[in-house]
Design an enzyme around this catalytic site. Sequence first.
Site, short mmCIF file in Angstrom:
data_model
loop_
_atom_site.label_atom_id
_atom_site.label_comp_id
_atom_site.label_asym_id
_atom_site.label_seq_id
_atom_site.Cartn_x
_atom_site.Cartn_y
_atom_site.Cartn_z
N LYS A 153 3.09 9.93 8.45
CA LYS A 153 2.43 9.45 9.66
C LYS A 153 3.07 10.01 10.93
O LYS A 153 2.84 11.15 11.29
CB LYS A 153 2.38 7.92 9.65
N PHE A 212 0.86 -1.18 0.00
CA PHE A 212 0.00 0.00 0.00
C PHE A 212 0.90 1.23 0.00
O PHE A 212 1.72 1.40 0.90
CB PHE A 212 -0.92 0.03 1.22
N ASP A 253 9.41 2.58 1.25
CA ASP A 253 8.26 3.31 1.78
C ASP A 253 8.23 3.06 3.28
O ASP A 253 7.84 2.00 3.74
CB ASP A 253 6.98 2.80 1.10
#
Length: 401
Positions: free
Chosen positions: A254, A139, A225
């Site tokens: 995040k 993702f 990532d």
Amino acid sequence: MELSQIKSLDSQYFLGVFGERFPVCFVRGEASTLYDQDGKAYTDLFAGIAVNALGYNHAAVTDALMAQAQTGILHTSNLYYVQPQAELAALLCQHTFASRVFFSNSGAEANEAAMKLARKYFYAQGSGRYKILSAHHSFHGRTLATVAATGHDYYQEPYRPLLPSGVSQIPYNDIEALRSAVDDQTAAVLLEPVQGEGGVTPADPAYLAAVRALCDEQGILLIFDEVQTGVCRTGSLYCYEQYGVVPDIMTSAKGLGCGFPIGAVLANEKVASAIAIGDHGSTFGGNTLACNVSLSAMRYLIDNDFAAVAREKGAHLMSRLRSLSSDKIVEVRGMGLLLGIQLTDDCVAKQVVLKMLERGFVVGTAAGNVLRIAPPLIVTYAEMDAFVAALQDVLGAPAQA
């Protein structure tokens, strides 16, 4: 406002991409505790999807946010120098492999920037390389480019034909599959060291080492990532450190803002030297408020060695979860304070989340019927133990033979 009124407004006016949400609205937070409109307390084991690394109302975040707001300057634009932006870039470079940083507003933007950097690197050399390989079950975001890199048909199907072209997926943790997919047009390999949304699945150390070696052999860039795995979450400032495998490009978001939206793409000098004026940009990316909050939070996390905190607390929580007596658990896996509990097919993860919510605990899910646990790094041992006891109650003891 009553929850029923909020739900009514949401259903009437909000674009319904999230469907039926969990039946709670949080109005206040302190440390690892959230409170709903009725004053009920919930211990948070999800941290806004691994975002609120310092929990709620932490001085390193709240004070920086308020102090910057009181100057009257939230944003001036990247036409001018921004002091906390420069300081945050320096801090990240000094504590990682990177030589240069560019700030965005989200992880998806950071990942899209990483893909652009990879293509520009080869364009600057006069090379036609443009293909990017990512992994099944990955993702990377919800922009068109990052949807193309996200290895789930569910996310990709409504947007076919996918843009940009040249982005495809291969099996995760399978070096031979990657080797077979690489050709002379491959520019980069994009991987998560731990697949978060895909089920909290860590990469095999030998796999990542082999990927790095293959990239070096073929002249391909390696992108990590670390939107979910970074900022101490998995037990080091960034997860790549524990694998001993250094990427050429890395993304972060995040926990980088501990609740305030900010993302970053980090690159080594080899890649950064290919970037020219005008090759990328952002109106809001790297704004004064976001960078000041992130700078304060990151300094606090680094100075207080929250990487070690995540390792130690994660080891405790992993041990406690693996000691649970239930035939509904297939496996507990993860790193640091990013853990996944694989449940049996007859024990639906979303239903477990609802039952835990009733008991005052916030947890999440991931693909493959997995309970995802990503608490604030300030979570206490007592809170973790109380969560494990409640989960034992929800899952129940094994059936008697």
